[in-house]
Write an enzyme that holds these catalytic residues in place. Sequence first.
Site, PDB file in Angstrom:
ATOM      1  N   ASN A 102      -8.399 -12.834   4.696  1.00 13.68           N
ATOM      2  CA  ASN A 102      -9.017 -12.241   3.507  1.00 13.68           C
ATOM      3  C   ASN A 102     -10.454 -12.739   3.418  1.00 13.68           C
ATOM      4  O   ASN A 102     -10.704 -13.905   3.668  1.00 13.68           O
ATOM      5  CB  ASN A 102      -8.227 -12.698   2.248  1.00 13.68           C
ATOM      6  CG  ASN A 102      -8.510 -11.832   1.025  1.00 13.68           C
ATOM      7  OD1 ASN A 102      -9.658 -11.594   0.682  1.00 13.68           O
ATOM      8  ND2 ASN A 102      -7.451 -11.380   0.377  1.00 13.68           N
ATOM      9  N   ASN A 118       0.827  -1.208   0.000  1.00 16.20           N
ATOM     10  CA  ASN A 118       0.000   0.000   0.000  1.00 16.20           C
ATOM     11  C   ASN A 118       0.862   1.259   0.000  1.00 16.20           C
ATOM     12  O   ASN A 118       1.954   1.277   0.567  1.00 16.20           O
ATOM     13  CB  ASN A 118      -0.931   0.014   1.218  1.00 16.20           C
ATOM     14  CG  ASN A 118      -1.874  -1.171   1.202  1.00 16.20           C
ATOM     15  OD1 ASN A 118      -2.021  -1.818   0.169  1.00 16.20           O
ATOM     16  ND2 ASN A 118      -2.489  -1.472   2.331  1.00 16.20           N
ATOM     17  N   HIS A 155       5.778  -0.541  -2.751  1.00 15.93           N
ATOM     18  CA  HIS A 155       5.361   0.190  -3.947  1.00 15.93           C
ATOM     19  C   HIS A 155       5.462   1.706  -3.778  1.00 15.93           C
ATOM     20  O   HIS A 155       4.863   2.449  -4.546  1.00 15.93           O
ATOM     21  CB  HIS A 155       3.918  -0.219  -4.331  1.00 15.93           C
ATOM     22  CG  HIS A 155       3.819  -1.648  -4.782  1.00 15.93           C
ATOM     23  ND1 HIS A 155       2.631  -2.326  -4.910  1.00 15.93           N
ATOM     24  CD2 HIS A 155       4.790  -2.534  -5.139  1.00 15.93           C
ATOM     25  CE1 HIS A 155       2.884  -3.572  -5.328  1.00 15.93           C
ATOM     26  NE2 HIS A 155       4.172  -3.713  -5.460  1.00 15.93           N
TER      27      HIS A 155
HETATM   28  P1  OAD Z   1      -6.340  -5.815  -4.709  1.00 16.53           P
HETATM   29  O1  OAD Z   1      -7.390  -4.783  -4.905  1.00 16.53           O
HETATM   30  O2  OAD Z   1      -5.873  -6.569  -5.898  1.00 16.53           O
HETATM   31  O3  OAD Z   1      -6.859  -6.886  -3.657  1.00 16.53           O
HETATM   32  C1  OAD Z   1      -7.472  -6.521  -2.452  1.00 16.53           C
HETATM   33  C2  OAD Z   1      -7.706  -7.783  -1.645  1.00 16.53           C
HETATM   34  O4  OAD Z   1      -8.221  -7.392  -0.380  1.00 16.53           O
HETATM   35  C3  OAD Z   1      -8.710  -8.769  -2.252  1.00 16.53           C
HETATM   36  O5  OAD Z   1      -8.180 -10.078  -2.176  1.00 16.53           O
HETATM   37  C4  OAD Z   1      -9.935  -8.627  -1.353  1.00 16.53           C
HETATM   38  O6  OAD Z   1     -10.662  -9.850  -1.218  1.00 16.53           O
HETATM   39  C5  OAD Z   1      -9.296  -8.241  -0.029  1.00 16.53           C
HETATM   40  N1  OAD Z   1     -10.149  -7.467   0.890  1.00 16.53           N
HETATM   41  C6  OAD Z   1     -11.163  -6.610   0.601  1.00 16.53           C
HETATM   42  N2  OAD Z   1     -11.649  -6.057   1.718  1.00 16.53           N
HETATM   43  C7  OAD Z   1     -10.930  -6.565   2.765  1.00 16.53           C
HETATM   44  C8  OAD Z   1     -10.951  -6.377   4.168  1.00 16.53           C
HETATM   45  N3  OAD Z   1     -11.805  -5.531   4.756  1.00 16.53           N
HETATM   46  N4  OAD Z   1     -10.048  -7.063   4.916  1.00 16.53           N
HETATM   47  C9  OAD Z   1      -9.167  -7.904   4.344  1.00 16.53           C
HETATM   48  N5  OAD Z   1      -9.108  -8.124   3.020  1.00 16.53           N
HETATM   49  C10 OAD Z   1      -9.965  -7.462   2.230  1.00 16.53           C
HETATM   50  O7  OAD Z   1      -5.135  -5.094  -3.947  1.00 16.53           O
HETATM   51  P2  OAD Z   1      -3.609  -5.566  -3.784  1.00 16.53           P
HETATM   52  O8  OAD Z   1      -3.513  -7.046  -3.716  1.00 16.53           O
HETATM   53  O9  OAD Z   1      -3.047  -4.781  -2.683  1.00 16.53           O
HETATM   54  O10 OAD Z   1       0.301  -1.896  -7.239  1.00 16.53           O
HETATM   55  O11 OAD Z   1      -2.996  -5.075  -5.158  1.00 16.53           O
HETATM   56  C11 OAD Z   1      -1.620  -5.208  -5.353  1.00 16.53           C
HETATM   57  C12 OAD Z   1      -1.081  -4.114  -6.217  1.00 16.53           C
HETATM   58  O12 OAD Z   1      -1.851  -4.008  -7.408  1.00 16.53           O
HETATM   59  C13 OAD Z   1      -1.200  -2.732  -5.611  1.00 16.53           C
HETATM   60  O13 OAD Z   1      -0.193  -2.445  -4.683  1.00 16.53           O
HETATM   61  C14 OAD Z   1      -1.064  -1.870  -6.838  1.00 16.53           C
HETATM   62  C15 OAD Z   1      -1.912  -2.629  -7.825  1.00 16.53           C
HETATM   63  O14 OAD Z   1      -1.460  -2.627  -9.128  1.00 16.53           O
HETATM   64  C16 OAD Z   1       0.871  -0.786  -7.706  1.00 16.53           C
HETATM   65  O15 OAD Z   1       0.260   0.265  -7.794  1.00 16.53           O
HETATM   66  C17 OAD Z   1       2.303  -0.960  -8.094  1.00 16.53           C
END
Ligand code: OAD
Length: 261
Positions: free
Chosen positions: A230, A109, A132
């Site tokens: 998750n 994040n 990131h």
């Molecule tokens: P995503 O939006 O891909 O995934 C979010 C995850 O959080 C999903 O698996 C949801 O099921 C879960 N989720 C949603 N609400 C939640 C809650 N209240 N508690 C726990 N989990 C929850 O986001 P990231 O995996 O962080 O990169 O994405 C990775 C990267 O993709 C980001 O850092 C960004 C993007 O491209 C860059 O900008 C370089």
Amino acid sequence: MTDDLDRDRDLDRARSALDSADRVFVLTGAGVSAESGVPTFRGSGGLWKEHRPEELATPQAFRRDPRLVWEWYGWRRELVSKCSPNPGHRALAAWAHHRRPHVRIVTQNVDGLHELAARSDGGEAALPVELHGSLFRVRCTGCGRRMEHRRPIDATSPETLPRCDACDALLRPDVVWFGESLDPEVLEEAGAAARSADVALVVGTSAVVEPAASLPRVTASSGGVVVEVNPRETPLTPGAHASVRGEAGSVLPRLLGVEAV
Ligand code: OAD
């Protein structure tokens, strides 16, 4: 009912893995900040839904239209500035502070909410490794200087965009864009934490963006286990020692035995 039982069983498995671990590597993603009001990237209403990433989060996009890119980042900054750490961030910070130096928090994040939680807990130990980058740092496109930058962005025209005090070149957000590599030192620090951990605690990430997604597998292939928090399954779920289905803000305080303050 069965769901509740399954969740309690997974919570117990996760808790006992953490209790017996000497070192814990924590990897977080956008989901940990969802309950603070920061949109995730891939969920419904996710940040990439309304904006095509290749239009905004690439070096090419910035060269083509820096004003548009800054407008988007300015909007995200404003949105995040109004958000506060939620009980999930706070539980992690308090727990990491208590267990230091055996916990390393690594986040994908760029919202700074782990850091805010760590500072209000008084625990430098919980300061995260930001894989990131940060919304609140900039990097000079001329001389490469990096600096904190929290002032509002005026993106009304290319002339009003932020510029470097030293060389007057355009400043850019200090975040990793598509097609860019992560800072090697930051990645090495995260990799070392993943390698030496007994448990990788993975919270709120869809685990599809590399190289972050592979870090928990580094823990597993070095003899540790993966514990996931998750609401949904991810590619890490099948290999996880325990997968706790639920939201970070309610699961983490229970899992870590730390009441959020
Ligand atoms: P995503 O939006 O891909 O995934 C979010 C995850 O959080 C999903 O698996 C949801 O099921 C879960 N989720 C949603 N609400 C939640 C809650 N209240 N508690 C726990 N989990 C929850 O986001 P990231 O995996 O962080 O990169 O994405 C990775 C990267 O993709 C980001 O850092 C960004 C993007 O491209 C860059 O900008 C370089």
